[in-house]
Design a protein around this motif. Structure first.
Motif, short mmCIF file in Angstrom:
data_model
loop_
_atom_site.label_atom_id
_atom_site.label_comp_id
_atom_site.label_asym_id
_atom_site.label_seq_id
_atom_site.Cartn_x
_atom_site.Cartn_y
_atom_site.Cartn_z
N SER A 126 -5.25 10.05 74.28
CA SER A 126 -5.02 8.95 75.20
C SER A 126 -5.59 7.62 74.72
O SER A 126 -6.65 7.57 74.10
CB SER A 126 -5.67 9.30 76.54
N HIS A 127 -4.89 6.58 75.09
CA HIS A 127 -5.44 5.24 75.03
C HIS A 127 -6.62 5.26 76.02
O HIS A 127 -6.45 5.72 77.16
CB HIS A 127 -4.35 4.26 75.46
N PRO A 128 -7.83 4.87 75.62
CA PRO A 128 -8.99 5.04 76.51
C PRO A 128 -8.79 4.55 77.95
O PRO A 128 -9.13 5.28 78.88
CB PRO A 128 -10.11 4.29 75.77
N PRO A 129 -8.21 3.36 78.18
CA PRO A 129 -8.05 2.94 79.57
C PRO A 129 -7.04 3.77 80.37
O PRO A 129 -7.00 3.69 81.59
CB PRO A 129 -7.57 1.48 79.46
N ALA A 130 -6.21 4.57 79.70
CA ALA A 130 -5.19 5.38 80.39
C ALA A 130 -5.69 6.76 80.79
O ALA A 130 -4.97 7.50 81.47
CB ALA A 130 -3.95 5.52 79.50
N GLU A 131 -6.91 7.11 80.43
CA GLU A 131 -7.41 8.45 80.72
C GLU A 131 -7.33 8.79 82.21
O GLU A 131 -6.89 9.89 82.59
CB GLU A 131 -8.84 8.62 80.23
#
Length: 162
Positions: free
Chosen positions: A116-121
């Motif tokens: 994941s893209h970190p902010p999308a977790e």
């Protein structure tokens, strides 16, 4: 949500998908380097399970790309999941995840992995994925750690999604 259809992508859609990815405000600033030189190709679209979400006028508002096998034997990897900035917040991302998991189930896959893209977790967790690890940074292109998540298709229940 406005009129919307989800359809299989074709090789000719590669440029529109690339534009959607590069227009994402989520990949600006600190996260920008991961997209340096990135372009979706027609061959990539044809060799994966890729779908587009379009509005009534045919404008691409979202997409996902599922790659069977790879680093997830017996399953698949979610390679791309993007929603246009102006279409976020209306449930399109969750709808694309539901669609993707249905296709994965139809293919007989046991699980779907996403780095994941970190902010999308948080979004992925709300759709029923579970955190299974962390992928280490790979400087200079990816100078940050990324969450690794998985949807186990055998464990799904009807009330999993946002």
């Amino acid at each position: 949500m406005r009129e919307l259809r989800i359809r299989p992508a074709r090789a000719a859609d590669a440029e529109a998908i690339t534009e959607l990815v590069h227009a994402s405000s989520a990949y600006q600033g600190r996260y920008e380097s991961i997209l340096d030189g990135y372009a979706v190709t027609g061959a990539q679209v044809e060799s994966t399970v890729t779908f587009l979400a379009e509005d009534g006028g045919g404008r691409v508002l979202g997409c996902y790309s599922l790659v069977p096998g790879g680093s997830n034997p017996g399953g698949a990897e979610l390679d791309l999941l993007f929603v246009a900035d102006e279409a976020q917040g209306g449930g399109l991302g969750a709808r694309l995840v539901r669609h993707m998991l249905e296709r994965a189930g139809e293919l007989g896959l046991a699980s779907v992995r996403v780095v994941s893209h970190p902010p999308a977790e948080g979004f992925y967790l709300r759709t029923g994925a579970r955190r299974v690890g962390t992928v280490r940074p790979k400087p200079p292109k990816v100078p940050y750690a990324r969450p690794e998540l998985r949807w186990d298709l055998a464990d799904r229940t009807g009330g999993v999604f946002v």
